[in-house]
Design an enzyme around this catalytic site. Structure first.
Site, short mmCIF file in Angstrom:
data_model
loop_
_atom_site.label_atom_id
_atom_site.label_comp_id
_atom_site.label_asym_id
_atom_site.label_seq_id
_atom_site.Cartn_x
_atom_site.Cartn_y
_atom_site.Cartn_z
N LYS A 128 40.33 48.41 35.84
CA LYS A 128 39.48 47.26 36.15
C LYS A 128 38.19 47.76 36.78
O LYS A 128 38.23 48.45 37.79
CB LYS A 128 40.21 46.31 37.11
CG LYS A 128 39.31 45.20 37.71
CD LYS A 128 40.07 44.27 38.65
CE LYS A 128 39.12 43.27 39.33
NZ LYS A 128 39.82 42.37 40.28
N ASP A 151 32.33 41.41 42.29
CA ASP A 151 33.15 40.22 42.13
C ASP A 151 32.76 39.18 43.18
O ASP A 151 33.22 39.25 44.32
CB ASP A 151 34.63 40.59 42.26
CG ASP A 151 35.54 39.36 42.12
OD1 ASP A 151 35.05 38.31 41.67
OD2 ASP A 151 36.74 39.48 42.45
N LYS A 187 33.70 33.19 46.25
CA LYS A 187 34.32 33.69 47.47
C LYS A 187 33.48 33.25 48.67
O LYS A 187 32.30 32.91 48.51
CB LYS A 187 34.35 35.23 47.44
CG LYS A 187 35.32 35.80 46.43
CD LYS A 187 35.33 37.33 46.51
CE LYS A 187 36.24 37.94 45.46
NZ LYS A 187 37.67 37.66 45.68
N ASP A 234 35.19 46.55 43.61
CA ASP A 234 36.15 45.96 42.67
C ASP A 234 36.20 46.72 41.34
O ASP A 234 36.85 46.29 40.39
CB ASP A 234 35.82 44.47 42.47
CG ASP A 234 37.04 43.62 42.17
OD1 ASP A 234 38.16 44.06 42.49
OD2 ASP A 234 36.86 42.52 41.62
N ASP A 291 37.90 33.30 40.08
CA ASP A 291 38.03 34.49 40.92
C ASP A 291 39.23 35.34 40.51
O ASP A 291 39.39 36.47 40.96
CB ASP A 291 38.14 34.08 42.39
CG ASP A 291 37.83 35.22 43.34
OD1 ASP A 291 37.35 36.28 42.88
OD2 ASP A 291 38.09 35.05 44.55
N ARG A 312 42.46 40.06 35.91
CA ARG A 312 43.55 39.95 34.93
C ARG A 312 43.03 39.55 33.55
O ARG A 312 43.63 39.90 32.54
CB ARG A 312 44.62 38.99 35.46
CG ARG A 312 44.13 37.59 35.63
CD ARG A 312 45.05 36.75 36.52
NE ARG A 312 44.98 37.12 37.94
CZ ARG A 312 45.68 36.55 38.90
NH1 ARG A 312 46.54 35.58 38.61
NH2 ARG A 312 45.56 36.94 40.15
#
Ligand code: BES
Ligand code: MN
Ligand code: ZN
Length: 477
Positions: A244, A249, A256, A267, A326, A330
């Protein structure tokens, strides 16, 4: 830092500073003036304790190694970090360590790692970078330890480069910058071929989940594909290493809070670990076949950003309801896993700063390991234990998988309950790995700000480089 090994005694080298270890039971390699420090009680065997003296124009550092029975690579890293710190303060240039007796190569590996990790600085953006530290590390041992020292130096240099990538701010480390960086591996190393897909190609190939994350940003996304064919490893399916790399992010429209949002430049640490692990494997000419797949994009809110409730289609056709923007990692990994399977990988490891929940569960000591295959999980676990990138396995279960069933699509990217969220994230990925032996390593807690004597306490750790190198080295029985 230059690393070398010698079978000469420390006094036979040109080092200005000589380090000896002292075990808690009093056993030591020190003699002469250095052993005077023991008689006077200044030097102690407690792990990391330091005492310094001078003799014949040289500086001697005695460092505690702790209990002899408990001594291994981690203790060597801690002791080496202590010595490097003192040596730097004292202005040492050439440091010679007398390697303490320990089983196998643990002491050599640990001293090289602890010294290089502790000597690491990220001061590229500072006006007055700190004075230089130790320039040369010499390992003195009765036997020839040059090969173990060289291997540890190569892997640790890769780990430190992964830290550089992690620490670099997101305005400089964009997805394209990361892809350009990775492309250099192909030029530097035999057996390495790097290619990239841009945002349009990611969309056109049908990676709708990856593309959805990328669509909110002005920075174009990249899928970075790194193929390494080691010597004599031309046939056989490659090991897939999937990383990843969200270069920033923000959470997207599911924004966030501002507190600690700056940390989300880290990230991409999973992707950095994949890139640098393959660099180390190539430099060491390890005879394996590896395919690295790194998904690089920003996750930002904008007028073009993906919206909660949007439904997208992943590369394998699975429909996904994006209920929280967020939970972007995945989505990117899902398509990267499909891609790696399509390329014929018969074993997969993905590594990602995936969930806040794994930090709650395991802190910064263990990364979370989740897997659909007990044998593969055990191999990854054992590899981590051998090299000191510790992983702890968490369970999968159909109950958890069910929490990721979508209401309007096959899957949702956000679990329906605030329960077991490191595991439900893994179950989402499990859908895409199917039956291919797959191990998911959640490094949200271990990728940065880890308090260990050989880390400064803040910044990227390069966690995962050693784990992936060791896993790849031992991938075939
Ligand atoms: N990158 C974060 C995970 C993260 C959070 C890593 C804090 C390190 C520290 C990830 O993309 C994320 O935001 N995950 C969410 C998922 C949730 C919305 C289902 C999380 O864990 O809160
Ligand atoms: Mn996120
Ligand atoms: Zn993220």
């Amino acid at each position: 830092m230059h690393i070398q090994a010698t079978t000469q005694s420390p006094l036979g080298t040109d080092a200005d500073t000589i380090a000896h270890g002292l075990f808690a039971d009093g056993q030591t390699s020190a003699e002469g003036a250095a052993s005077e420090l023991i008689r006077s009680g200044e030097a102690r065997g407690k792990l990391g304790s330091l005492a310094v003296t001078h003799d014949q124009g040289r500086r001697f550092v005695l460092v505690g190694l702790g209990d002899r029975a408990g001594f291994g690579a981690e203790q060597a890293r801690v002791a080496a970090a202590a010595v490097d710190g003192r040596a730097r303060e004292l202005g040492a240039e050439a440091l010679c360590w007398r390697v303490p007796a320990a089983p196998g190569e643990a002491a050599v590996t640990g001293i090289v790692e602890g010294t290089l990790l502790h000597a690491y600085r990220f001061d590229r953006y500072k006006a007055d970078a700190e004075a230089r530290g130790v320039e040369r590390l010499i390992l003195s041992a009765e036997q020839d330890v040059s090969e173990a020292a060289r291997q540890a130096a190569v892997v640790t240099a890769a780990q430190n480069r992964a830290r550089d990538l992690g620490n670099t701010p997101a305005n400089d480390l964009t997805p394209t910058a990361l892809a350009d960086y990775a492309a250099q591996l192909g030029e530097r190393h035999e057996g390495v071929t790097v290619s990239t897909l841009d945002g349009a190609q990611i969309r056109e190939l049908g990676m709708g989940a990856f593309a959805a994350v990328a669509q909110g940003s002005a920075q174009d996304a990249r899928l970075i594909r790194i193929e390494y064919n080691g010597p004599g490893a031309a046939s056989g399916a490659p090991l897939g290493l999937i990383g990843k790399a969200i270069t920033f992010d923000s959470g997207g429209l599911s924004l966030k809070t501002s507190r600690d949002m700056d940390e989300m430049k880290f990230d991409m640490c999973g992707g950095a670990a994949v890139i640098e692990a393959i660099a180390a494997l190539a430099e060491l000419r390890v005879p394996v076949r590896v395919l690295g797949v790194v998904g690089a994009t920003e996750n930002l809110p904008s007028g073009t950003a993906v919206k909660p409730g949007d439904i997208v289609r992943a590369l394998d056709g699975t429909t996904i309801e994006i209920d929280n923007t967020d939970a972007e990692g995945r989505l990117v990994l899902a398509d990267c896993i499909c891609y790696a399977r399509g390329e014929g990988c018969d074993r997969l490891v993905d590594i990602a700063t995936l969930t806040g929940a794994v930090v709650v569960a395991l802190g910064s000591t263990y990364a979370g390991l989740m897997s659909n295959d007990d044998d593969w999980a055990e191999r990854v676990h054992a590899a981590g234990a051998r090299v000191g990138d510790a992983v702890w396995r968490l369970p999968l279960h159909p109950d958890y998988a069910r929490l990721m069933d979508g209401r309007y699509a096959q899957l949702t990217n956000r679990g329906r309950k605030r329960e077991a969220m490191a595991i439900t994230a893994a179950e989402f990925l499990h859908h895409f790995s199917g039956d291919v032996p797959w191990a998911h390593v959640d490094i949200a807690g271990t990728a940065w700000d880890v308090s260990r004597p050989y880390f400064t306490g803040h910044g990227a750790t390069g966690y995962g480089v050693r784990l992936l190198v060791e896993t790849a080295r031992t991938v075939r029985p």
